[in-house]
Design an enzyme around this catalytic site. Structure first.
Site, PDB file in Angstrom:
ATOM      1  N   GLY B  49      51.778  43.433  44.783  1.00 31.00           N
ATOM      2  CA  GLY B  49      51.736  44.880  44.561  1.00 31.00           C
ATOM      3  C   GLY B  49      51.578  45.719  45.800  1.00 31.00           C
ATOM      4  CG  PHE B 141      48.627  49.729  41.870  1.00 32.39           C
ATOM      5  CD1 PHE B 141      49.934  49.651  42.295  1.00 32.39           C
ATOM      6  CD2 PHE B 141      47.885  48.557  41.803  1.00 32.39           C
ATOM      7  CE1 PHE B 141      50.492  48.438  42.656  1.00 32.39           C
ATOM      8  CE2 PHE B 141      48.445  47.341  42.159  1.00 32.39           C
ATOM      9  CZ  PHE B 141      49.748  47.277  42.586  1.00 32.39           C
ATOM     10  CD  GLN B 255      40.562  42.673  37.318  1.00 34.94           C
ATOM     11  OE1 GLN B 255      41.182  42.261  38.279  1.00 34.94           O
ATOM     12  NE2 GLN B 255      40.310  43.960  37.135  1.00 34.94           N
ATOM     13  CG  HIS B 257      46.535  40.312  34.589  1.00 30.56           C
ATOM     14  ND1 HIS B 257      47.634  40.357  33.758  1.00 30.56           N
ATOM     15  CD2 HIS B 257      46.730  41.259  35.527  1.00 30.56           C
ATOM     16  CE1 HIS B 257      48.455  41.309  34.201  1.00 30.56           C
ATOM     17  NE2 HIS B 257      47.925  41.871  35.262  1.00 30.56           N
ATOM     18  CD  GLU B 270      48.131  46.584  34.198  1.00 31.75           C
ATOM     19  OE1 GLU B 270      47.581  45.791  34.968  1.00 31.75           O
ATOM     20  OE2 GLU B 270      47.704  47.708  33.960  1.00 31.75           O
ATOM     21  CG  HIS B 369      44.003  38.681  38.039  1.00 31.86           C
ATOM     22  ND1 HIS B 369      45.068  38.001  38.588  1.00 31.86           N
ATOM     23  CD2 HIS B 369      44.055  39.934  38.533  1.00 31.86           C
ATOM     24  CE1 HIS B 369      45.727  38.828  39.387  1.00 31.86           C
ATOM     25  NE2 HIS B 369      45.134  39.999  39.383  1.00 31.86           N
ATOM     26  NE  ARG B 405      41.071  43.174  42.051  1.00 27.85           N
ATOM     27  CZ  ARG B 405      42.351  42.939  41.885  1.00 27.85           C
ATOM     28  NH1 ARG B 405      43.259  43.802  42.293  1.00 27.85           N
ATOM     29  NH2 ARG B 405      42.763  41.840  41.274  1.00 27.85           N
TER      30      ARG B 405
END
Lengths: 250, 629
Positions: B49, B141, B255, B257, B270, B369, B405
């Protein structure tokens, strides 16, 4: 009933005095979406815990898992077993020093390569934290990135006829790297300086044009275009220096 | 045995480690990075990203500033972060992006004129200014007020890592690849380097240094399903934990995903859902709109992951040899869109699954993730508990992420923190005199030799390392996943304690000679189970929901009792539980706790603070709508 896959895998542990190079056979039942990453891990966890091979990202991004798969160098992580016959032969990449079984030492080879070609931007400018960044056209940035995409898996080197015959051949990966800096406006090196690095049989004039490098590149980099681009540029530089014209004495 | 001296020893050669080593190299110090793999294969290379930095060059980034970036980061962290650190980060990020450009990163640049972009499946137009032509541009983002993410096509991490590694080569920073630090050498509160196993020959080496840094990335591999590379196994954390002196911060903050592909848990972006993709269950029916009528598939990462897991638990998952999963459907977007805007997704599906997403469904499941927790450091990157030990990047709990995050902030953190901590290391080394006590070094090496011979000889038992690892992963996955509750966490902790007993009885099936991979796994299994216990036990104690930590039995964010950071120690090697301590989340509160602007939630306010209106009930919903615009 799923296929039974027969794996013939090269085995040799140089750190074990009793080890001799040989092939070992393992049989696995194929599962949906099975890749060589899944298969090799299952072999190690279920059948022979000493088996050595390299994976890191397992997503085709890092280049760790180059090996010779049924005679052809490629990345094991994105090789699906359903695209292979039920008998699969795995060998380590040639040219690079063997660590053991399917694992080779690409790190030392590449570090030596980028020290030779001085794989960094050569600039006399100092960075000023208070200033705006130096501008660049987006097309140029994208063109640099297209050549920067190499993952240093070593497949091109392993598939190269010249690299198999002479240890000092830089290979397509190095020439691609040089081309990346040649088109980068931030790099102040002259064609003559690049000539010092690649204008010889270890570099651009050693290539036999067999094209295997580009055939096996898992990132589909235009390696032959870069060879042609550099060869033309270095050829002109050589002619110019023969006649030592004033304008090219930068 | 070889002993190698250096001013700065960096464990890990990804972006954070190499960036710090560059500071040492530029200051004329010697620096060596250790790496499990050649430096350029580090997991940093997988980040596609981009990096957040408030440059404000692009049309949609106009008016951006480090202040706005700071606010987004603190809100994103659900007020779990250290606000001094978030400030430092936001202020430094723009300079760091420009520095990377100077070193050779080909950032995408502003192209003046009109162009189109998509949001929520709809097309919009923007106009880039002529005066900004050629400056570093940015993309959108989640969770950010402005377009702030600097990028290099879809290979930002790769490109930046290659540039930083080039800079290391130029400065003579050495990278010793295929090496693994298996223990820190320390005495009386000072770190002196590490005992290291060569992964080419299997031999042990000693590295002695004035300063040592842990920059080994995340530890996602303690979960069975993770987007992390196979090297993200927590080796650096384990070395720190085993000192008994260094705490891990907020290990319960993990985290997940929503869309890792099955079986290999590679991430699909995403953007699939952003562009209109839907999630389907075993009956090929949509379900997200049942749970989240307003946002459906477009709710935030943690929310979608929670409902997917819930739906699988309801028996609506698709059975597979790799466990239950759901489907991601992007077929209706059409070939042009899929092979154009979602090229990366198309390539992942065809290369790794043999699935053609134009005509077929993509098997997905929520996947571990990112690790917000890690080696707890102060704002200089100095680890708690041991002098001379530093940490940065995902390995560290420097703590700018708190409990959640934001995308684009982790990759930026690697280089920004690497630079800041690198400069602090240089300061430290220049003022440090170190004397190495040979008996301490000998004892550290002897202890590791003993461990290795116990494992190869099966002196402690014959437990299979891979079976133990699978038991740990399974237990953690069931107990400390996206949803957490008292009963499951208690079971998880009890199971992990039993697994810890088994980990202490591992013996090798193979000979252990040379670069033996089974020995590498066996050397870290006990430490991995300890880390798993830090995650589960920390989550059990934290009776609130904050960011990624979601307790079904304590659904409110409790600022009154839990605006604090967990510090997990393993004080004695023989303990079967970590020791937990707590400290305030932030010593300064420039941005007082409040509503994040997205997601529904209840907040129990800090003492002396009024409850914010939008945080409660129906008015919370209203505010969420506003925040989306």
């Amino acid at each position: 009933m799923a296929r039974l896959l027969k794996f013939n895998i090269f085995r040799y542990n140089p750190q074990n005095p009793e080890s001799v190079p040989h092939m070992d056979e393992f049989v696995l039942e194929e599962t949906d979406s099975m890749t060589l990453f899944i298969a090799l891990n299952r072999i190690r966890e279920e059948k022979d815990s000493s088996l050595q091979f390299d994976f890191c990202c397992r997503a085709g991004i890092c280049g760790s898992c180059g090996m010779v798969i049924n005679g052809r160098p490629g990345l094991a992580c994105h090789t699906k077993t359903k695209d292979l016959p039920s008998e699969i032969t795995l060998l380590p990449l040639p040219v690079f020093r063997l660590v053991g079984d399917l694992s080779v030492d690409t790190g030392s080879w590449f570090r030596e390569m980028y020290n030779k070609v001085e794989s960094w931007v050569h600039t006399s400018k100092q960075f000023d934290p208070a200033a705006e960044e130096e501008r660049m056209e987006n097309d140029v940035a994208e063109a640099i990135y297209e050549l920067d995409r190499c993952v240093e898996c070593g497949c091109c080197v392993s598939a190269c006829g010249t690299a198999r015959m002479r240890d000092d051949f830089l290979g397509a990966v190095a020439l691609n790297r040089v081309a990346r800096f040649v088109i980068d406006p931030r790099d102040e090196r002259t064609d003559k300086e690049y000539y010092e690095i690649v204008g010889n049989d270890n570099g651009i004039f050693g290539c036999m044009g067999l094209l295997a490098c580009e055939d096996v590149c898992p990132k589909h980099l235009p390696l032959q275009d870069q060879l042609a681009f550099l060869r033309r540029k270095m050829g002109i530089t050589a002619i110019k220096s023969l006649f030592s014209c004033k304008s090219c004495k930068k | 045995m070889q002993t190698i001296y250096t001013d700065v020893l960096v464990i890990g050669a990804g972006l954070a480690g190499e960036r710090a080593a560059i500071e040492a190299g530029q200051a004329g110090l010697s620096a060596i990075c250790l790496s499990l793999v050649p430096a350029r294969r580090s997991h940093s290379s997988a980040a596609q990203g981009g990096m957040q930095a408030a440059l404000g060059n692009s049309a949609m980034g106009e008016g951006d500033s480090p202040d706005v970036h700071f606010e987004d980061t603190v809100k994103g962290s659900d007020w779990g972060c250290d606000q001094e650190v978030a400030r430092l980060f936001a202020d430094s990020a723009p300079i760091e992006m420009r520095r990377l450009a100077h070193w050779g990163v080909p950032w995408n640049r502003v192209v003046p004129g009109k162009s189109k972009y998509f949001k929520g499946g709809k097309e919009f137009e923007k106009v880039e200014k002529d005066e900004n032509r050629g400056l570093i541009t940015a993309r959108a983002f989640g969770g950010t007020a402005k377009w702030r993410t600097c990028y290099v096509s879809d290979g930002t991490g790769h490109s930046v890592l290659f540039t930083v590694d080039n800079r290391c080569a130029q400065l003579g920073v050495e990278v010793h690849d295929k090496t693994e630090a298996i223990a820190l050498i320390h005495d009386a509160g000072v770190c002196y380097g590490a005992v290291v196993r060569c992964l080419k020959t299997g031999e042990l080496r000693v590295y002695l240094s004035k300063a040592t840094m842990i920059a080994t990335g995340g530890f996602g591999r303690i979960y069975p399903n993770t987007t992390n590379a196979v090297v993200c196994d927590g080796g650096g954390h384990i070395a720190a934990i085993n000192t008994g002196a260094v705490p891990m911060g907020n290990m319960e903050a993990v985290q997940f995903h929503p869309t890792g592909i099955v079986p290999t848990d590679i991430l699909v972006t995403e953007g699939c859902r952003g562009d209109g993709g839907t999630l389907l269950d075993v009956n090929e029916e949509r379900f997200m709109h049942i749970y989240e009528p307003e946002k459906a598939e477009l709710a935030s990462r943690d929310v979608v992951s929670r409902w997917m897991t819930h739906h699988i638990r309801e028996g609506k998952g698709v059975k597979s040899p790799y466990g239950d999963h759901l489907w991601l459907d992007i077929r209706h977007l059409g070939e042009k869109h899929i092979t154009g805007k979602l090229r990366e997704v198309y390539e992942i599906c065809t290369s790794f699954l043999g699935v053609d997403p134009i005509h077929q469904l993509i098997p997905v499941r929520p996947t571990q993730h990112y690790s917000m927790g890690g080696v707890r450091t102060n704002k200089d990157g100095a680890a708690y508990g041991l002098k001379g030990l530093f940490s940065a990047g995902e390995a560290a709990c420097w703590d700018m992420h708190g409990f959640n995050r934001l995308g684009g902030n982790s990759l930026a953190e690697t280089v920004v923190a690497g630079g800041i901590v690198g400069r602090k290391i240089v300061e430290y080394v220049k003022g440090a005199e170190v004397s190495f006590n040979s008996s301490v070094i000998d004892a550290a090496v002897a202890a590791q030799r003993q461990r290795i011979s116990d494992l190869t000889g099966g002196a402690k038992g014959k437990e299979n390392v891979y079976a133990v690892r699978a038991a740990m992963q399974d237990s953690l996955n069931r107990g400390a996943n996206i949803f957490r509750n008292d009963a499951d966490l208690k079971t998880c902790v009890a199971e992990l304690q039993e697994v810890l007993g088994r980990a202490r009885k591992v013996g090798l099936a193979s000979d252990g000679l040379g670069a033996n991979p089974e020995l590498a796994a066996a050397l870290k299994i006990e430490g991995q189970v300890k880390m798993a216990l830090m995650v589960a036990y920390g989550a059990l104690q934290r009776t609130e929901s904050r960011g990624s930590h979601n307790r079904e039995d304590y659904t409110a964010r409790n600022d009154r009792d839990w605006l604090k950071r967990t510090l997990a120690y393993w004080k004695n090697p023989g303990d079967d539980l970590p020791t937990l301590e707590y400290e305030p989340a932030s010593s300064v509160l420039d941005l007082p706790p409040g509503y994040r602007g997205y997601g529904k939630m209840d907040i129990i306010p800090m003492e002396g603070q009024e409850a914010e209106k939008p945080a409660e009930g129906a008015s919370g919903k209203k505010s969420a709508e506003k925040g989306d615009k």
